[in-house]
Each structure stands twice: as C-alpha cells, then as structure tokens.
Enzyme design. Structure first.
Site, PDB file in Angstrom:
ATOM      1  N   LYS A   1       0.730  -1.106   0.076  1.00  0.00           N
ATOM      2  CA  LYS A   1      -0.063  -0.040   0.033  1.00  0.00           C
ATOM      3  C   LYS A   1       0.952   1.315   0.034  1.00  0.00           C
ATOM      4  O   LYS A   1       0.586   2.206  -0.547  1.00  0.00           O
ATOM      5  CB  LYS A   1      -0.856  -0.120   1.076  1.00  0.00           C
ATOM      6  CG  LYS A   1      -2.158   0.829   1.353  1.00  0.00           C
ATOM      7  CD  LYS A   1      -2.831   0.871   2.479  1.00  0.00           C
ATOM      8  CE  LYS A   1      -3.744   2.124   2.839  1.00  0.00           C
ATOM      9  NZ  LYS A   1      -4.173   1.956   4.207  1.00  0.00           N
TER      10      LYS A   1
ATOM     11  N   LYS B   1      17.909 -12.995 -33.463  1.00  0.00           N
ATOM     12  CA  LYS B   1      17.055 -11.772 -34.115  1.00  0.00           C
ATOM     13  C   LYS B   1      16.669 -12.111 -35.340  1.00  0.00           C
ATOM     14  O   LYS B   1      17.574 -12.331 -36.176  1.00  0.00           O
ATOM     15  CB  LYS B   1      17.992 -10.695 -34.030  1.00  0.00           C
ATOM     16  CG  LYS B   1      18.340 -10.205 -32.624  1.00  0.00           C
ATOM     17  CD  LYS B   1      17.316  -9.448 -32.136  1.00  0.00           C
ATOM     18  CE  LYS B   1      17.585  -9.017 -30.529  1.00  0.00           C
ATOM     19  NZ  LYS B   1      16.790  -8.493 -29.923  1.00  0.00           N
TER      20      LYS B   1
ATOM     21  N   ASP C   1      16.708 -17.554 -26.638  1.00  0.00           N
ATOM     22  CA  ASP C   1      15.414 -16.700 -27.332  1.00  0.00           C
ATOM     23  C   ASP C   1      15.239 -15.470 -27.000  1.00  0.00           C
ATOM     24  O   ASP C   1      15.485 -14.731 -26.266  1.00  0.00           O
ATOM     25  CB  ASP C   1      14.201 -17.603 -26.922  1.00  0.00           C
ATOM     26  CG  ASP C   1      14.012 -18.744 -27.522  1.00  0.00           C
ATOM     27  OD1 ASP C   1      14.543 -19.164 -28.690  1.00  0.00           O
ATOM     28  OD2 ASP C   1      13.353 -19.656 -27.073  1.00  0.00           O
ATOM     29  N   ASP C   2      14.687 -14.571 -28.093  1.00  0.00           N
ATOM     30  CA  ASP C   2      14.023 -13.320 -27.828  1.00  0.00           C
ATOM     31  C   ASP C   2      13.079 -13.311 -26.927  1.00  0.00           C
ATOM     32  O   ASP C   2      12.136 -14.692 -26.681  1.00  0.00           O
ATOM     33  CB  ASP C   2      13.548 -12.645 -29.165  1.00  0.00           C
ATOM     34  CG  ASP C   2      13.936 -11.435 -29.276  1.00  0.00           C
ATOM     35  OD1 ASP C   2      14.339 -10.833 -28.274  1.00  0.00           O
ATOM     36  OD2 ASP C   2      13.776 -10.737 -30.363  1.00  0.00           O
ATOM     37  N   GLU C   3      12.755 -12.504 -25.833  1.00  0.00           N
ATOM     38  CA  GLU C   3      11.946 -12.675 -24.757  1.00  0.00           C
ATOM     39  C   GLU C   3      10.507 -12.685 -25.291  1.00  0.00           C
ATOM     40  O   GLU C   3       9.684 -13.198 -24.606  1.00  0.00           O
ATOM     41  CB  GLU C   3      12.059 -11.587 -23.653  1.00  0.00           C
ATOM     42  CG  GLU C   3      11.891 -10.292 -24.030  1.00  0.00           C
ATOM     43  CD  GLU C   3      12.944  -9.523 -24.707  1.00  0.00           C
ATOM     44  OE1 GLU C   3      13.929 -10.305 -25.355  1.00  0.00           O
ATOM     45  OE2 GLU C   3      12.802  -8.270 -25.357  1.00  0.00           O
TER      46      GLU C   3
ATOM     47  N   GLY D   1      21.907  -3.172 -27.171  1.00  0.00           N
ATOM     48  CA  GLY D   1      22.711  -2.287 -27.986  1.00  0.00           C
ATOM     49  C   GLY D   1      24.429  -2.639 -27.787  1.00  0.00           C
ATOM     50  O   GLY D   1      25.108  -1.804 -28.209  1.00  0.00           O
TER      51      GLY D   1
ATOM     52  N   GLY E   1      21.498  -7.698 -31.994  1.00  0.00           N
ATOM     53  CA  GLY E   1      22.043  -6.732 -33.256  1.00  0.00           C
ATOM     54  C   GLY E   1      23.489  -6.704 -33.510  1.00  0.00           C
ATOM     55  O   GLY E   1      23.814  -6.840 -34.532  1.00  0.00           O
TER      56      GLY E   1
HETATM   57  C1  1AE Z   1      18.133  -5.700 -21.601  1.00  0.00           C
HETATM   58  C2  1AE Z   1      17.538  -6.638 -22.444  1.00  0.00           C
HETATM   59  C3  1AE Z   1      18.161  -6.982 -23.819  1.00  0.00           C
HETATM   60  C4  1AE Z   1      17.570  -7.615 -24.752  1.00  0.00           C
HETATM   61  O1  1AE Z   1      16.736  -8.555 -24.537  1.00  0.00           O
HETATM   62  C5  1AE Z   1      17.910  -7.788 -26.364  1.00  0.00           C
HETATM   63  O2  1AE Z   1      17.127  -8.222 -27.192  1.00  0.00           O
HETATM   64  C6  1AE Z   1      18.854  -7.031 -26.859  1.00  0.00           C
HETATM   65  O3  1AE Z   1      19.073  -6.924 -28.080  1.00  0.00           O
HETATM   66  P1  1AE Z   1      20.289  -6.174 -28.774  1.00  0.00           P
HETATM   67  O4  1AE Z   1      21.693  -6.686 -28.504  1.00  0.00           O
HETATM   68  O5  1AE Z   1      19.973  -4.703 -28.318  1.00  0.00           O
HETATM   69  O6  1AE Z   1      20.094  -6.116 -30.284  1.00  0.00           O
END
Ligand code: 1AE
Length: 404
Positions: free
Chosen positions: A92, A141, A168-170, A331, A354
């Site tokens: 609360k 990716k 995996d991608d989340e 990144g 990436g």
């Molecule tokens: C803080 C989570 C970063 C993440 O899950 C992710 O997919 C990063 O991807 P890139 O490395 O920025 O392409």
C-alpha cells in the site's frame, strides 16, 4: 516468532522524515499503535516495525525534506516468499505519494528460506567449461514468425561463431512454427555437432512461456527433452513463479531472468523500486542464475552507478545464496567490450543480438568479432591492435566504432 529484523530503505519526502519513518514503521505493521490498549500493545509488540535511521539528502521548497529512511521489520511478519515481503514493506505504501523502495538488508534467517540460484555463476561456468574470460551470449534476432529452418540456420551460425550461450528473444511466445520442445531437441543436436568443431558446448536458453499453472511441468518436459537453460520473463510472471521453478529439484538447469517490464518500475527518481534491488537482490534471492539488465552504454542505457551496484548485488556474499551472473545487455557491439570489461570485469556475460546478427559478414562473423574483442581485453590488448589480426573485428569496429 523470530526476532531477526529486515532493514528496508526508502527514498521519500516529508516535512519531517523522522516522523515519516515512524509512520511507515507502524502503518505497515500493526496499524495504529498508541491508540491501542496496553494489553493489545504488548500482544502486538513482536510485529511492530521500527524507524531505524534517517538521512536527509536535501531540503526542498517549503521545508520539505528529501532523503533516505530506514525501517526495520520483524522477519516473523513475513512468510518466506517475495509476494509476502513486497506487500508487507511496500504494498500500500507504494501508492502513498513520492516514495521509492531502494534497498533491503536481509538477516540470514530470512534468506535461508529462499532457493537462490541452483547453479549460480560458478555452476554456469562449469557447464560451459570456460573460466578465464567473460562469456559471450547471442540473442536470436528474430524468432517470432520465422520458419524453423531459419532458426536452425541462425542457431548454427551463432554456435559456430563461438558464442557460449544462445537465448531466445523474450517476446517469443507464439512459437507454432518452432515449438518449444522441438526446438530444444533440434538446437541441442546442432550444439552437439558444432561442439565437434569449436571444442566447446553452447547452452541454449529456451523461453519458458504459457499459463503460470503449467510452467513447472513445462520446464520439466524441457529438461527431459535436453534443455540446458531456460529464459524467463520474471516480472511478467512474478518473482514467486521464479522461486518455485528454482526450488524444484527436477528443474535442474540454470534459469536466465529477462528484465522485461522492469522499466515500468525503476526509472523514476521518486517512485518504484531501485534497479539493484529489483534486478539484483530480488532476482538472485528468487533463484535466477543469470540476470539480464541494461548496460550503461546501449540503446536502453541504465545509470552507471545503478548498473554497477546491481552487478555487485548479484555477486557479493549473501548468506549461503549462490552468486548470479551479471549480463549487461541492449545495444552491445564489439567496440563496447573494453568498457564493459573495465566496469564488470571477468565475471560477466557479454550479450548481443543486433551486434552479432548485424555484422557485415553475418552472425558467425559477428560472434567471432566479439570473441576476438573479449580475448583482446583479457590479454590487455587494445581493440585496434587486435583488429590488425582479426578482419571480422576490424569490420565490426568500422561499422559500430570503438569504445565510447
Ligand atoms: C536488456 C535486454 C536486452 C535484450 O533482451 C535484447 O534483446 C537486446 O538486443 P540487442 O542486443 O540490443 O539487439
């Protein structure tokens, strides 16, 4: 009832922070206190919170104090789970004006009731067999909507390039083209093949998704199918689901915590929960073996001091709870490796999506460029020097630049 106490620090504002601390201590425990008859006060004394410290950081307009207040709570007020803890110290209260939950100090008697990481940092290194450099992880990716064959190709390229883990991608929940169990089996087979070439294993972290009531059974099926790691969106499901997965002896693979949704909780200076607590201590206590968080440098950068404290909270001694692997992310490209190494040292996982798949030579070259960068920093060499011998690293630096 145990008389050990949990110390909770908040950043808040009030005319009188001492009074505010006392208000929290009583309001979050026994409610009104002085109004109670003496006999009731005696009965409830064991549950009463206490103001344990105030640090005024600044005085704002109208004499409002802004600062840290610490309140101590009897551990006996809580059951051994994070829902009880968070509701009891901040439930609360989180809606009561400008207040941020900054830190919690736990007595050993409380942490003893939590699983912590099953493998921890050392256990993950043991599984991969690499002890002398930061590990490297790549992220699919993308995953969503891609044909299974494309994912297999991506997995092979990342593994051949020399990454230690692939996740995996989340956002990979709709996986009808590459169902969870089938891809675990397929990627395990590819990892076994690529190990012949690279001489080392690659752990694949499959995204554990579905109704929370089915997750433990699904995780066990994954382990039976050969899973070696699981990715989990902890904040979307809750810390308690992570706790139950980590506590289950049959879910005997490392669990990788993704920070999805954390940005809804930490960025405000005046509200929410601090990142070191949210993504550091609590993730570790609940059982994450590896924790992703935004690095101070990428596209969703975290304040550097917060990121360093978070990593420290994952790796500092905490009773008998194992340490967890810090995974600064988002990144990341090879040019950032010297800075990451300076900040987080040997015991981190360099993680890129990436920055691997965007390499001009493809994902295998992207992974090789990272490995060259990691080897260079560990050997005390500059990336420019290493790039003389590594064409793929030179290409990465030409594309993304060197360290900021
Ligand atoms: C803080 C989570 C970063 C993440 O899950 C992710 O997919 C990063 O991807 P890139 O490395 O920025 O392409």
């Amino acid at each position: 009832m145990s008389q050990d106490r949990i110390l909770v620090t908040y950043l808040t504002q009030a005319k009188d922070l001492e009074k505010k601390a006392q208000g929290i201590a009583v309001g979050m425990t026994v409610g009104s206190w002085t109004d109670l008859p003496a006999v009731k006060q005696e009965e409830l004394r064991a549950y009463l919170g206490e103001a344990a410290g105030v640090e005024v950081l600044e005085t704002l307009a109208d004499g409002i104090q802004r600062g840290l207040v610490t309140v101590s709570y009897p551990t006996g007020n809580f059951t051994n789970d994070i829902p009880s803890l968070l509701t009891g110290i901040f439930g609360k209260l989180s809606m009561d004006g400008k207040i941020k939950l900054v830190d919690i100090q736990f007595p050993d008697s409380f942490t003893a009731g939590f699983p912590g990481p099953k493998f921890g940092l050392a256990g993950v290194r043991e599984l991969i067999g690499v002890h002398d450099r930061p590990l490297l992880m790549s992220i699919f990716k993308s995953c969503l909507g891609l044909p299974f064959e494309d994912l297999k190709t991506q997995f092979r390229a990342q593994a051949i390039g020399g990454v230690d883990l692939v996740k995996d991608d989340e956002i990979f929940f709709v996986d009808d083209k590459a169902p969870f169990i089938e891809r675990i089996k397929a990627f395990r087979a590819i990892a076994d093949e690529t190990a012949q070439q690279t001489g080392k294993p690659v752990l694949y972290a499959a995204n554990l998704t579905g109704p929370s009531t089915e997750l433990i059974e699904k995780a066990k099926r994954a382990v039976d199918a050969g899973a070696q790691c699981l990715l989990f969106n902890v904040l979307a499901y809750s810390f308690d689901v992570l706790h139950r997965l980590a506590a289950d002896p049959d879910v005997n693979v490392p669990i990788m915590a993704h920070p999805a949704l954390a940005g809804a909780l930490y960025p405000s200076p005046d509200y929410g929960i601090s990142t070191p607590l949210l993504l550091g201590k609590l993730m570790r206590l609940a059982g994450a073996d590896l924790v992703l968080f935004p690095s101070p440098y990428g596209n969703v950068a975290l304040d550097k001091g917060e990121a360093l404290k978070l990593a420290a909270d994952l790796t500092a001694p905490l009773a008998s709870i194992k340490t967890a692997f810090p995974v600064p992310s988002a990144g990341i490209h090879p040019g950032l490796v010297p800075q990451l190494y300076a900040d987080f040292g040997l015991d981190q996982i360099v993680n890129a999506g990436g920055g691997i798949h965007g390499h001009p030579g493809g994902a295998a070259a992207g992974a090789q460029a990272f490995r060259a960068a990691i080897d260079a920093v560990v050997a005390g060499k500059s990336l420019d020097d290493a790039a003389i011998e590594s064409e793929v690293l030179a290409q990465a630096l030409a594309k993304w630049g060197g360290a900021k």
